[in-house]
Motif scaffolding. Structure first.
Motif, PDB file in Angstrom:
ATOM      1  N   SER A   1      63.500  79.509  44.703  1.00 54.03           N
ATOM      2  CA  SER A   1      62.776  78.245  44.883  1.00 54.03           C
ATOM      3  C   SER A   1      62.171  77.751  43.578  1.00 54.03           C
ATOM      4  CB  SER A   1      61.653  78.429  45.915  1.00 54.03           C
ATOM      5  OG  SER A   1      62.153  78.683  47.197  1.00 54.03           O
TER       6      SER A   1
ATOM      7  N   ASN B   1      64.300  76.098  41.005  1.00 58.31           N
ATOM      8  CA  ASN B   1      64.906  74.836  41.455  1.00 58.31           C
ATOM      9  C   ASN B   1      63.895  73.709  41.636  1.00 58.31           C
ATOM     10  OD1 ASN B   1      67.946  75.005  42.039  1.00 58.31           O
ATOM     11  ND2 ASN B   1      67.192  76.923  42.900  1.00 58.31           N
TER      12      ASN B   1
ATOM     13  N   ARG C   1      69.377  79.179  56.415  1.00 54.71           N
ATOM     14  CA  ARG C   1      70.245  78.169  55.813  1.00 54.71           C
ATOM     15  C   ARG C   1      69.686  77.523  54.544  1.00 54.71           C
ATOM     16  NH1 ARG C   1      74.349  76.045  59.394  1.00 54.71           N
ATOM     17  NH2 ARG C   1      75.298  77.909  60.290  1.00 54.71           N
ATOM     18  N   GLY C   2      70.375  77.721  53.423  1.00 44.01           N
ATOM     19  CA  GLY C   2      69.923  77.149  52.157  1.00 44.01           C
ATOM     20  C   GLY C   2      68.640  77.787  51.668  1.00 44.01           C
ATOM     21  N   TYR C   3      68.559  79.104  51.821  1.00 45.65           N
ATOM     22  CA  TYR C   3      67.327  79.857  51.553  1.00 45.65           C
ATOM     23  C   TYR C   3      66.741  79.532  50.177  1.00 45.65           C
ATOM     24  CZ  TYR C   3      64.302  84.037  51.449  1.00 45.65           C
ATOM     25  OH  TYR C   3      63.244  84.914  51.389  1.00 45.65           O
TER      26      TYR C   3
ATOM     27  N   VAL D   1      66.158  76.799  48.770  1.00 47.43           N
ATOM     28  CA  VAL D   1      66.522  75.510  48.197  1.00 47.43           C
ATOM     29  C   VAL D   1      66.182  74.363  49.151  1.00 47.43           C
ATOM     30  CG1 VAL D   1      68.421  74.107  47.300  1.00 47.43           C
ATOM     31  CG2 VAL D   1      68.334  76.564  46.817  1.00 47.43           C
ATOM     32  N   PHE D   2      66.360  74.597  50.448  1.00 46.32           N
ATOM     33  CA  PHE D   2      66.028  73.568  51.434  1.00 46.32           C
ATOM     34  C   PHE D   2      64.587  73.096  51.273  1.00 46.32           C
ATOM     35  CE2 PHE D   2      63.632  73.025  55.372  1.00 46.32           C
ATOM     36  CZ  PHE D   2      64.215  71.890  55.909  1.00 46.32           C
TER      37      PHE D   2
ATOM     38  N   SER E   1      64.121  71.132  48.022  1.00 45.86           N
ATOM     39  CA  SER E   1      64.795  69.826  48.070  1.00 45.86           C
ATOM     40  C   SER E   1      63.987  68.832  48.896  1.00 45.86           C
ATOM     41  CB  SER E   1      66.197  69.979  48.656  1.00 45.86           C
ATOM     42  OG  SER E   1      66.998  70.800  47.843  1.00 45.86           O
TER      43      SER E   1
END
Length: 451
Positions: A344, A347, A375-377, A379-380, A383
């Motif tokens: 995280s 990013n 899901r999308g650990y 990064v979700f 984002s």
């Protein structure tokens, strides 16, 4: 090359498993059985934090069909950490707790019996005396001076650095956060035309797979162990089970057939460790299938994450600098959270060029059920926060949000927050396509841009 030259790209292909799925022929773990197989049920903590004073299973042992009560004393090497193979430490989670519980529903001991009903009946007869302690249930409260320290090292955060997080060298300084910095962020804020701040919270989310956690472990005549589980990470299971049993990984075979949904919920191997210990103790195949209630209240969730962003903006719409603080709720134990925090934190620029920055990512421990991948650990969550913040910044400057993103989008030959050169930037091209599909007419000067 025309599309006719491709066998897969551009073709409509049937999923190889679909016929068996829709006809009911697919075999899942629950279909597996062996002669003499036993069942497991757990005795769970009724409180989020407390000291175990006594476990009395004398009544449970007397129930006909009860074979064994499994406690921490049956685990050869009780403490572990999922990502030890990647250099993450120290071990912080017991397979079964020895003297304290750290979240409501934590398995204290296991009842192994002839069938599921008998195991459940006996589990209800186990009496556990727990001295309840003040729990820490909020990330920000956990970080305050004077908060009850729930980890044995005396704090409520994972310590990054020193080669113990899977990302830094042994010589690096230890910090209570993962740090990413670049440029001169204070100078960027001194030069800012506008400063925009925002705080973004993502709550924990349950995966809710159709198939609950389920596992069968079978000791083999050779002394080896076969584990049947719908895991997403068979090597995590193998290596961690080998660690807690103190046996070579080559003595463990993990079979992961069809998975009835997971989405990240079946990455952590704690469940399989407990089943493996029970099987080795009783010397017979054992099976454990969680109820839907257990799936909702005990299984890992997407972590609660709070992200604070502060941007220094130029009059023309460039992001001159960014400060960020990320809090990731690991729950009671580390599991995969240190990796999630690192992912995280690196990013936090999103797909945008920010030359001056300081990002701090905290892996915070609370007395909640452990969190892990979804899901999308890692990064979700980022984002979500970054794109909301981009909208907020564009409105603060009075700039169209499409234009604001085009201005700040990564270009090739720039570098990321961690200093990696960019040679695969396509955000500008993707935004052009997205605008066209959405019926948004971009001005000519944006259409002329490229990565």
């Amino acid at each position: 090359m025309s599309m006719s030259n491709y066998f897969v790209v551009g073709k409509s292909l049937q999923n190889s498993s679909i016929v068996n799925h829709v006809t009911g022929a697919t075999q899942y773990i629950d279909s597996i059985t062996f002669p003499g197989m036993l069942w497991i049920k757990a005795v769970r903590s009724p409180v989020p934090r407390g000291k175990i004073k006594k476990i009395d299973y004398s009544k449970a042992e007397k129930i006909p069909g009860v074979v064994k009560i499994i406690t921490a004393k049956h685990v050869p090497n009780n403490y572990h950490i999922n990502l030890a193979g990647l250099g993450v430490g120290p071990p912080d989670e017991p397979v079964l707790p020895e003297d304290e519980v750290n979240y409501k529903g934590e398995a204290i001991c296991l009842v192994v019996a002839k069938d599921e009903e008998t195991a459940a009946k006996a589990a209800n007869l186990v009496e556990v005396d727990i001295e309840e302690l003040p729990p820490v249930l909020d990330m920000e409260e956990a970080l305050k001076p004077g908060a009850p320290a729930i980890k044995k090292w005396g704090s409520n955060v994972f310590m990054f650095g020193g080669g113990m997080d899977g990302a830094t060298p042994p010589s690096s300084p230890k910090r209570p956060y993962f740090l990413v910095k670049r440029g001169n962020v204070e100078q960027a804020f001194a030069n800012a035309y506008e400063v925009v701040e925002g705080s973004y919270l993502i709550p924990p989310i349950e995966h809710a797979p159709l198939e609950p956690h389920i596992c069968v472990a079978k000791p083999e005549p050779s002394g080896k162990l076969t584990i049947y589980t719908p895991t997403q990470a068979p090597y995590f299971v193998r290596d961690n089970v080998a660690t807690i049993l103190n046996i070579p990984a080559s003595n463990i075979r993990v079979v992961s057939p069809h998975v009835g949904g997971a989405f990240g919920a079946k990455v952590d191997p704690e469940f399989e460790m407990q089943v493996a210990v029970a099987a080795m103790v009783v010397g017979r195949p054992v099976k454990w299938r969680w109820t839907r209630e257990e799936e909702f209240t005990i299984s890992t969730t997407r972590p609660a994450v709070k992200i604070e962003l502060k941007d220094a903006l130029s009059r023309e719409g460039r992001i001159l600098g960014r400060k960020a603080k990320l809090l990731h709720d690991a729950g009671a134990y580390a599991r995969t959270s240190p990796y999630g925090v690192i992912k995280s934190t690196v990013n936090l620029s999103g797909p945008y060029n920010i030359e001056n920055l300081r990002y701090e990512g905290y892996c915070v421990f609370t007395n909640r059920q452990p969190s892990s991948a979804m899901r999308g650990y890692g990064v979700f969550e980022v984002s979500y926060a970054v794109e909301l913040h981009m909208e907020r910044a564009a409105r603060k400057l009075g700039i169209d949000s499409w234009e604001f993103r085009f201005i700040n989008a990564y270009r090739n030959n720039q570098v990321t927050a961690t200093g990696r050169p960019i040679d695969d930037a396509y955000l500008i091209e993707v935004m052009k396509e997205a605008a066209a599909l959405a019926g948004v007419k971009l001005p000519p000067h944006l259409l002329q841009l490229s990565s």
